[in-house]
Design an enzyme around this catalytic site. Structure first.
Site, PDB file in Angstrom:
ATOM      1  N   ASP A  42       1.096  -4.435  -5.443  1.00 60.84           N
ATOM      2  CA  ASP A  42      -0.041  -4.932  -5.343  1.00 60.84           C
ATOM      3  C   ASP A  42      -0.125  -6.177  -4.466  1.00 60.84           C
ATOM      4  OD1 ASP A  42      -2.835  -5.159  -5.448  1.00 60.84           O
ATOM      5  OD2 ASP A  42      -2.576  -6.445  -7.007  1.00 60.84           O
ATOM      6  N   SER A  43      -1.194  -6.853  -4.025  1.00 61.70           N
ATOM      7  CA  SER A  43      -0.989  -8.122  -3.460  1.00 61.70           C
ATOM      8  C   SER A  43      -0.887  -9.047  -4.391  1.00 61.70           C
ATOM      9  CB  SER A  43      -2.428  -8.305  -2.562  1.00 61.70           C
ATOM     10  OG  SER A  43      -3.625  -8.209  -3.639  1.00 61.70           O
ATOM     11  N   TYR A  95      -5.341  -8.692   0.625  1.00 58.39           N
ATOM     12  CA  TYR A  95      -5.112  -7.340   1.317  1.00 58.39           C
ATOM     13  C   TYR A  95      -6.566  -7.035   1.961  1.00 58.39           C
ATOM     14  CZ  TYR A  95      -0.263  -6.362  -0.074  1.00 58.39           C
ATOM     15  OH  TYR A  95       1.199  -6.369  -0.189  1.00 58.39           O
ATOM     16  N   GLY A  96      -7.704  -7.090   1.061  1.00 57.45           N
ATOM     17  CA  GLY A  96      -8.861  -6.665   1.315  1.00 57.45           C
ATOM     18  C   GLY A  96      -9.527  -7.204   2.480  1.00 57.45           C
ATOM     19  N   CYS A 146      -2.890  -0.632  -5.822  1.00 58.31           N
ATOM     20  CA  CYS A 146      -3.757  -1.295  -5.270  1.00 58.31           C
ATOM     21  C   CYS A 146      -4.463  -0.412  -4.413  1.00 58.31           C
ATOM     22  CB  CYS A 146      -2.801  -2.128  -4.147  1.00 58.31           C
ATOM     23  SG  CYS A 146      -3.576  -2.731  -2.932  1.00 58.31           S
ATOM     24  N   ASN A 147      -5.968  -0.440  -4.560  1.00 60.24           N
ATOM     25  CA  ASN A 147      -6.926   0.586  -4.167  1.00 60.24           C
ATOM     26  C   ASN A 147      -7.033   0.255  -2.381  1.00 60.24           C
ATOM     27  OD1 ASN A 147      -8.716   1.611  -6.405  1.00 60.24           O
ATOM     28  ND2 ASN A 147      -8.163  -0.242  -6.973  1.00 60.24           N
ATOM     29  N   THR A 148      -6.624  -0.995  -2.083  1.00 55.53           N
ATOM     30  CA  THR A 148      -6.694  -1.270  -0.517  1.00 55.53           C
ATOM     31  C   THR A 148      -5.870  -0.228   0.217  1.00 55.53           C
ATOM     32  OG1 THR A 148      -7.780  -3.449  -0.998  1.00 55.53           O
ATOM     33  CG2 THR A 148      -7.059  -2.917   1.202  1.00 55.53           C
ATOM     34  N   GLU A 150      -7.025 -14.949  -8.017  1.00 49.84           N
ATOM     35  CA  GLU A 150      -5.798 -15.376  -7.819  1.00 49.84           C
ATOM     36  C   GLU A 150      -5.348 -16.941  -7.965  1.00 49.84           C
ATOM     37  OE1 GLU A 150      -2.864 -13.879  -7.246  1.00 49.84           O
ATOM     38  OE2 GLU A 150      -3.644 -11.806  -7.310  1.00 49.84           O
ATOM     39  N   CYS A 195     -10.921  -2.231  -7.421  1.00 46.96           N
ATOM     40  CA  CYS A 195      -9.927  -2.923  -6.916  1.00 46.96           C
ATOM     41  C   CYS A 195      -9.148  -3.431  -8.179  1.00 46.96           C
ATOM     42  CB  CYS A 195     -10.597  -4.311  -6.403  1.00 46.96           C
ATOM     43  SG  CYS A 195      -9.016  -5.595  -6.376  1.00 46.96           S
ATOM     44  N   THR A 196      -7.786  -3.254  -8.177  1.00 47.75           N
ATOM     45  CA  THR A 196      -6.935  -3.433  -9.543  1.00 47.75           C
ATOM     46  C   THR A 196      -7.233  -4.876  -9.993  1.00 47.75           C
ATOM     47  OG1 THR A 196      -5.136  -3.759  -8.120  1.00 47.75           O
ATOM     48  CG2 THR A 196      -5.524  -1.505  -9.044  1.00 47.75           C
ATOM     49  N   HIS A 197      -7.712  -5.866  -9.329  1.00 47.63           N
ATOM     50  CA  HIS A 197      -7.893  -7.084  -9.843  1.00 47.63           C
ATOM     51  C   HIS A 197      -9.141  -7.078 -10.710  1.00 47.63           C
ATOM     52  CE1 HIS A 197      -5.208  -8.456  -6.623  1.00 47.63           C
ATOM     53  NE2 HIS A 197      -5.187  -9.760  -7.128  1.00 47.63           N
TER      54      HIS A 197
HETATM   55  N1  DGL Z   1      -5.856  -5.260  -5.938  1.00 47.02           N
HETATM   56  C1  DGL Z   1      -6.051  -4.860  -4.565  1.00 47.02           C
HETATM   57  C2  DGL Z   1      -6.963  -3.602  -4.586  1.00 47.02           C
HETATM   58  O1  DGL Z   1      -7.005  -2.981  -5.658  1.00 47.02           O
HETATM   59  C3  DGL Z   1      -5.807  -5.728  -3.508  1.00 47.02           C
HETATM   60  C4  DGL Z   1      -7.004  -6.725  -3.466  1.00 47.02           C
HETATM   61  C5  DGL Z   1      -6.595  -7.748  -2.254  1.00 47.02           C
HETATM   62  O2  DGL Z   1      -5.393  -8.141  -2.079  1.00 47.02           O
HETATM   63  O3  DGL Z   1      -7.663  -7.852  -1.476  1.00 47.02           O
HETATM   64  O4  DGL Z   1      -7.506  -3.457  -3.885  1.00 47.02           O
END
Ligand code: DGL
Length: 267
Positions: free
Chosen positions: A9-10, A41-42, A72-74, A147, A179-181
């Site tokens: 993930d990011s 990443y998003g 990570c979904n992105t 973050e 998003c996994t966050h």
């Molecule tokens: N946690 C990631 C996701 O599921 C990346 C989020 C990010 O870095 O923007 O999309």
């Protein structure tokens, strides 16, 4: 051969997936890469996200993982094919798992701007549930605030209320945490949502898919959950990551700093 799962993930978001896996399967061997030098990443372009995915999955492959979990979904939305091409081993993702968990006809999706723009959630849900109303909402401020460790701040509460407003106005019955966050925000989201709205964490679907790799589930209580067989790595700020991870994993993990070619070039 003992399976070795490779998560990436990011940042801390993928730990929400790792924790679900440890809860269902007990101690599993795994390597986790948080690409903290390049979070978020998003808000990046599709070509950048695809380059990052290729490099990160290539690194996991070098570490000898036997299954890649795209936590990570992105990258899942924009670079699943890239990950599959690089991995050389099976790749497990979140979006199909989430679509399979949908039960109602009015579904909201909270996700990063890149994930929403890709249309991957909409396509996946509509393919499985024709006629379902899918409302996607990009949430660019969530990951930077998470973050920074600001998950209980007034600022994130205000931002969350604004992101939820159009979904509530459309009377969604379920909301996918795309998003996994975002599972880190469940207490806040629950507070802002009517109890009738169900939250879907795609990680629960991923853990079930992993039964095929890890065998029969061996559920593990939170207090017994241990990380002894997990190697956590980041591309920047190992100390800060360990601190943020501690509140989610229940103990402060050891975190190693690694250098990926382009992350250290600041891409
Ligand atoms: N946690 C990631 C996701 O599921 C990346 C989020 C990010 O870095 O923007 O999309």
């Amino acid at each position: 051969m003992t399976p070795v799962l490779g998560f990436f993930d990011s940042g801390v978001g993928g730990l929400t997936v790792l924790r679900r896996v440890l809860e269902r399967h007990g101690p599993v061997r795994c390597i986790y890469l948080g690409d903290t030098a390049r979070v978020p990443y998003g808000s990046r372009s599709a070509p950048e996200i695809r380059l990052i995915a290729a490099e990160v999955v290539g690194w996991l492959r070098q570490q000898g993982v036997t299954t890649v979990v795209m936590a990570c979904n992105t990258t899942n939305a924009l670079a699943r094919d890239v990950a599959e091409g690089q991995a050389g081993v099976p790749v497990i993702g979140l979006i199909g798992a989430a679509a399979a968990m949908v039960r109602e006809q009015r579904v909201g999706v909270l996700a990063t701007p890149a994930t929403v723009e890709s249309g991957a959630y909409r396509a996946s849900i509509e393919a499985l549930h024709p006629g379902c109303l899918v409302l996607e909402r990009a949430c660019p401020d969530f990951v930077p605030l998470i973050e920074q460790g600001l998950i209980a701040s007034d600022q994130i509460r205000r931002v969350a209320a604004a992101y939820l407003e159009p979904l509530l106005a459309s009377s969604v019955e379920e909301i996918i945490l795309g998003c996994t966050h975002y599972p880190l925000l469940v207490p806040l989201l629950r507070d802002l949502l009517p109890p009738s709205v169900r939250l879907i964490d795609p990680a629960l679907g991923v853990t079930q898919q992993l039964d095929a790799v890890l065998g029969k589930p061996q559920p593990c209580s939170e207090s017994a959950m241990h990380l002894d067989h997990c190697r956590l790595c980041v591309t920047a700020d190992a100390e800060g990551f360990a601190e943020r991870a501690a509140s989610w994993l229940g103990k402060r993990p050891a975190v190693r700093l690694v250098h990926l070619r382009s992350s250290s070039e600041g891409h």
